[in-house]
Design an enzyme around this catalytic site. Structure first.
Site, short mmCIF file in Angstrom:
data_model
loop_
_atom_site.label_atom_id
_atom_site.label_comp_id
_atom_site.label_asym_id
_atom_site.label_seq_id
_atom_site.Cartn_x
_atom_site.Cartn_y
_atom_site.Cartn_z
N HIS A 1 -8.90 -6.16 3.51
CA HIS A 1 -8.62 -5.46 4.76
C HIS A 1 -9.98 -5.12 5.31
CE1 HIS A 1 -4.19 -3.93 4.70
NE2 HIS A 1 -4.29 -5.23 4.88
N LYS B 1 -6.74 3.00 -2.69
CA LYS B 1 -7.39 3.89 -1.73
C LYS B 1 -7.95 5.09 -2.47
CE LYS B 1 -6.66 5.93 2.81
NZ LYS B 1 -5.79 6.02 3.98
N TRP C 1 0.85 -1.19 0.00
CA TRP C 1 0.00 0.00 0.00
C TRP C 1 0.88 1.23 0.00
CZ3 TRP C 1 -0.51 3.76 4.03
CH2 TRP C 1 -1.37 4.81 3.65
N ASP D 1 -10.60 3.45 9.45
CA ASP D 1 -10.03 2.37 10.25
C ASP D 1 -10.60 2.18 11.65
OD1 ASP D 1 -7.77 1.62 8.35
OD2 ASP D 1 -7.49 3.76 8.56
N HIS E 1 -11.70 2.13 2.01
CA HIS E 1 -10.97 2.86 0.99
C HIS E 1 -11.79 3.28 -0.21
CE1 HIS E 1 -6.61 1.74 2.32
NE2 HIS E 1 -7.35 2.24 3.30
N ASP F 1 -7.82 -4.55 9.33
CA ASP F 1 -7.05 -3.31 9.33
C ASP F 1 -7.83 -2.22 10.05
OD1 ASP F 1 -5.28 -1.30 8.91
OD2 ASP F 1 -5.65 -1.09 6.76
N ASP G 1 -12.47 8.79 8.49
CA ASP G 1 -11.56 7.72 8.92
C ASP G 1 -11.93 6.39 8.28
OD1 ASP G 1 -9.49 6.53 10.54
OD2 ASP G 1 -11.11 5.58 11.62
N GLU H 1 -2.91 -2.67 -2.71
CA GLU H 1 -4.10 -2.09 -2.04
C GLU H 1 -4.39 -0.68 -2.55
OE1 GLU H 1 -3.56 -1.85 2.19
OE2 GLU H 1 -5.58 -1.09 2.55
N ASP I 1 -9.73 -2.80 0.76
CA ASP I 1 -9.91 -2.33 2.14
C ASP I 1 -11.30 -1.72 2.24
OD1 ASP I 1 -9.94 -0.45 4.38
OD2 ASP I 1 -7.80 -0.84 4.59
#
Ligand code: RNT
Ligand code: ZN
Length: 418
Positions: free
Chosen positions: A286, A228, A185, A296, A262, A326, A294, A226, A259
């Site tokens: 992920h 994003k 990533w 995560d 993302h 993640d 955010d 990965e 993810d």
């Protein structure tokens, strides 16, 4: 308690048998699933290689809950505590900055030997290992670009780091006899509107070609990239966009990492999973939880988590998917964060496995959308919790919130004394 859990399970077993679902068989399948637990929840992505290095790359850990691990020993102790409260056998996902060495090495000098003690630990604990190059929190990443940097010197530094990371992943896989997934990533991006949207991506493409040049050991290591949509400070442009990563993976026989945090707020990875796997052999997830800016937060049992599990189970894609976690929350007990998120992932998989998939597909194929909706809604009230409790009990881990006092005790005895 034990007797009650057994009784509840017998009743649940009967209820599911009425749908043609064999709960014993489901639990055998669930026990086969390995979750790749991310090491970085334990120390707010600090790592051990560079002390006092600020976290960068457009990600942020907020909160100052006491007890973060600051040494390899502490982190291992915390992970061992967490996995003792999670049913099943799992993997640990390491970042390059978690190297265990006294040598003064930079990221472009890392070698398998710097991770030898992790391999030893993994053998001892029976956990698998996954890997990630750390392309952030480093002076060479200071201006927001790494492997797509316009300066050859900077770009080559990251190419070398990633090339070495791939070799470390291969070493993990070979040593442990279970395939390692190495995930790449890159935070690369612009805060403000770029003029040239192609050049950084062209540089990233060529850089990745160099990372993956030479013989690739696909038996012991899977390489995943990965994507994003944006990061903090890189709001206007991300080099490693979804199209970039998917395109690169398809063309070069790599895997993508999806993810959950993302993508745009209404865009979900549960829909992408079966689609991507039509075009790639394997997939890394992920699993995370986006909340506003955010990406995560700790994974909770929300609709999307269940939908992710359903996408994997209903379409038979578990064997080709590596489920990684993640998230990073420093505002609550970090071990609790691991336990909550990982147990939720497993619970969601269990719920999905308890569905009468063939029956549901039949209704859909017959065009009986009334019965499809009716069944999907009624299934939500089936007693999956009784099956989960029984699973935890038979796997020798605390049932329901029984794990919380264990974490509290550990907090008193260990975390607060750090
Ligand atoms: C960042 C990516 C990446 C990191 C970890 C620490 O947005 O999700 O996977 O979270 O590598
Ligand atoms: Zn991620």
């Amino acid at each position: 308690m034990e007797e009650k859990i057994r009784k509840a399970y017998e009743l649940a077993k009967e209820a599911y048998a009425g749908l043609g679902v064999d709960t014993d068989e489901v639990l055998r399948r669930l026990a086969q699933v390995k979750i790749s637990i991310h090491c970085w929840q334990g120390d707010d992505i600090a790592g051990f290689l560079f002390k006092d290095q600020q976290l960068s790359g457009g990600i942020q850990v907020t909160g100052n809950y006491p007890g973060a691990a600051t040494t390899v020993t502490e982190l291992r102790q915390d992970i061992e505590k967490a996995v003792s409260l999670i049913p099943g056998k799992h993997k640990l996902s390491l970042h390059a900055i978690y190297a265990d060495t006294d040598e003064k090495v930079d990221l472009d000098q890392l070698a398998p030997r710097h991770f030898a003690s992790w391999v030893e630990w993994a053998k001892k604990t029976g956990m698998g290992l996954d890997f990630n190059p750390t392309c952030f929190s480093h002076p060479m990443a200071a201006d927001g670009f790494t492997i797509s940097h316009k300066d050859d010197k900077v770009r080559n530094f990251w190419i070398e780091h990633c090339r070495r990371s791939r070799l470390i992943g291969e070493y993990f896989g070979r040593e442990l006899g279970q395939k390692c997934v190495t995930n790449y990533w890159f935070p690369d991006g612009y805060k403000d509107i770029p003029v040239d949207r192609e050049a950084p991506r062209r540089r990233m493409k060529e850089a990745l070609d160099q990372v993956f040049a030479g013989p690739i050991d696909e038996e012991h290591n899977l390489n995943a990239i990965e994507s994003k949509v944006f990061g903090i400070g890189a709001e206007s442009y991300t080099t490693g966009s979804n199209e970039f990563c998917l395109g690169y993976a398809v063309q070069n026989h790599k895997a993508v990492c999806l993810d959950a945090g993302h993508f745009h707020p209404t865009e979900v990875i549960s829909d992408k999973i079966p689609t991507v796997l039509l075009f790639t052999d394997e997939l890394l997830l992920h699993v995370s939880r986006p909340v506003r800016w955010d990406s995560d937060h700790v994974v909770v049992m929300d609709d999307e988590l269940l939908a992710i599990a359903q996408s994997l189970v209903r379409t038979g894609l578990l064997d080709r998917t590596h489920i990684g976690l993640d998230f990073f929350d420093a505002s609550i007990n970090r071990i609790a964060a691991w336990v909550i998120g990982t147990r939720n992932m497993l619970k969601a998989l269990l719920r999905a496995m308890l569905e009468p998939v063939d029956q549901l597909k039949k209704l859909e194929n017959e065009g009986d959308y009334t019965a499809r909706l009716a069944m999907l809604e009624e299934l939500k009230c089936y007693p999956f919790a009784a099956v989960w409790d029984y699973y935890c009990m038979t796997q020798g881990v605390p049932v329901r919130e029984g794990w919380l006092p264990v974490v509290r005790e550990y907090e008193q005895q260990v975390l607060l004394k750090r």
